[in-house]
Write an enzyme that holds these catalytic residues in place. Structure first.
Site, mmCIF file in Angstrom:
data_model
loop_
_atom_site.group_PDB
_atom_site.id
_atom_site.type_symbol
_atom_site.label_atom_id
_atom_site.label_comp_id
_atom_site.label_asym_id
_atom_site.label_seq_id
_atom_site.Cartn_x
_atom_site.Cartn_y
_atom_site.Cartn_z
ATOM 1 N N ASP A 69 -70.991 -21.733 -37.187
ATOM 2 C CA ASP A 69 -71.857 -22.044 -38.133
ATOM 3 C C ASP A 69 -72.179 -23.470 -38.467
ATOM 4 O OD1 ASP A 69 -69.225 -22.326 -39.271
ATOM 5 O OD2 ASP A 69 -69.511 -20.638 -40.808
ATOM 6 N N ASN A 138 -63.291 -14.655 -50.557
ATOM 7 C CA ASN A 138 -64.018 -13.361 -50.926
ATOM 8 C C ASN A 138 -64.050 -12.716 -49.434
ATOM 9 O OD1 ASN A 138 -65.781 -14.705 -49.253
ATOM 10 N ND2 ASN A 138 -67.344 -15.081 -50.830
ATOM 11 N N HIS A 140 -65.647 -13.543 -46.599
ATOM 12 C CA HIS A 140 -66.375 -14.006 -45.706
ATOM 13 C C HIS A 140 -65.950 -14.309 -44.385
ATOM 14 C CE1 HIS A 140 -66.544 -18.345 -47.231
ATOM 15 N NE2 HIS A 140 -65.880 -18.360 -46.065
ATOM 16 N N GLU A 145 -71.493 -13.840 -46.069
ATOM 17 C CA GLU A 145 -70.910 -13.864 -47.481
ATOM 18 C C GLU A 145 -70.844 -11.977 -48.041
ATOM 19 O OE1 GLU A 145 -69.490 -15.972 -49.153
ATOM 20 O OE2 GLU A 145 -70.411 -18.009 -49.004
HETATM 21 C C1 F6R Z 1 -65.673 -22.090 -40.875
HETATM 22 C C2 F6R Z 1 -66.116 -20.721 -41.445
HETATM 23 C C3 F6R Z 1 -65.528 -20.245 -42.636
HETATM 24 C C4 F6R Z 1 -64.166 -20.631 -42.983
HETATM 25 C C5 F6R Z 1 -63.565 -19.669 -44.115
HETATM 26 C C6 F6R Z 1 -62.155 -20.381 -44.478
HETATM 27 O O1 F6R Z 1 -66.630 -22.073 -39.696
HETATM 28 O O2 F6R Z 1 -67.141 -20.148 -40.600
HETATM 29 O O3 F6R Z 1 -65.905 -18.714 -42.621
HETATM 30 O O4 F6R Z 1 -63.532 -19.961 -41.990
HETATM 31 O O5 F6R Z 1 -64.178 -20.476 -45.159
HETATM 32 O O6 F6R Z 1 -62.250 -21.766 -44.736
HETATM 33 P P1 F6R Z 1 -60.693 -22.422 -44.846
HETATM 34 O O7 F6R Z 1 -60.080 -22.525 -43.330
HETATM 35 O O8 F6R Z 1 -61.062 -23.947 -45.186
HETATM 36 O O9 F6R Z 1 -60.083 -21.636 -45.621
#
Ligand code: F6R
Length: 242
Positions: A69, A138, A140, A145
């Site tokens: 992403d 959450n 995702h 989301e």
């Molecule tokens: C990152 C991504 C997100 C993260 C998620 C967890 O490319 O796609 O889904 O993997 O938000 O983020 P952290 O690792 O910062 O807790």
């Protein structure tokens, strides 16, 4: 076909475990396609891969990478862009050919068109040998989301208020957080041959539990990983609620 769990004692062990699996794949297949994620969770894994490269144990010269992403709109030079993050945390430190590293184009004039082009890129580079994922509090994955329905392919998505607030810590102010993102869809993620999902810390406990419950619910996008035959959760005890 349930999600395998590797419980590690801490973040370092989680990072070494994930890096060892990725390294083995690259050793077996030097032209592997690696699906990569940003965020805090995989930073230690990238650090360990860099260490292996520096020790002469591993080469990425023939590897291709595809990231999950990117914010939209954002310039690749912006130090908050995921392109910048990947350069800084991995690509600049190993022998990867940058021309073979793909991140959705946060700078494109037409974001929908950028998503279509990204799906074409994914098709052209072929199935990822392994996809690395983090998990949101959450549930995702990527920027998919919780919602009434989830998209299959790469798409433009609005960031939820809570995600904007959570990510504001990296920007000068909340107003500077981009309000949209380009993200692989659930289907694009599930196309990988193998999926490694990393989680550490108690903040991920509920999301991990919802995923491991085994059913499918759009309230926890990560639960769709239960459809895939080869998913491993690499985590610490806190993420398992211990
Ligand atoms: C990152 C991504 C997100 C993260 C998620 C967890 O490319 O796609 O889904 O993997 O938000 O983020 P952290 O690792 O910062 O807790």
């Amino acid at each position: 076909m349930s999600i395998q769990v590797i419980k590690c004692k801490d973040y370092e062990e989680m990072s070494r475990t994930a890096a060892a699996i990725v390294a083995e794949i690259v050793k077996q297949r030097p032209d592997a396609v690696l699906g990569l994620a940003t965020g805090s969770t995989p930073v230690g894994t990238y650090r360990e891969l860099i260490r292996m490269y520096e020790a002469g144990e591993l080469s990425f010269s023939r590897v291709t990478t595809v990231n999950l992403d990117e914010y939209y709109p954002i310039s690749p030079d912006n130090d908050q862009s995921y392109r910048y993050f990947m350069n800084h945390n991995l690509f600049d430190h190993v022998d990867l050919d940058k021309a073979h590293t793909y991140v959705p184009d946060g700078n494109a004039a037409d974001p929908e068109e950028a998503c279509r082009r990204y799906e074409e890129t994914l098709a052209a580079v072929g199935q990822a040998d392994v996809q690395l994922l983090g998990i949101g509090q959450n549930g995702h994955i990527g920027f998919n989301e919780p919602a009434d329905s989830l998209a299959v392919e790469t798409h433009v998505t609005g960031l939820t208020e809570s995600t904007i607030r959570a990510n504001a810590r990296f920007f000068a102010s909340e107003a500077e957080v981009p309000t949209r993102a380009l993200t692989m869809g659930i289907g694009s993620i599930l196309r990988a041959k193998k999926i490694l999902i990393l989680a550490n810390g108690a903040a991920k406990r509920e999301a991990v539990a919802a995923m491991l419950a085994g059913g499918l619910t759009t309230a926890c996008p990560a639960s769709f990983l239960n459809l895939h035959p080869d998913v491993t959760l690499i985590c610490d005890g806190a993420a398992l609620g211990e």
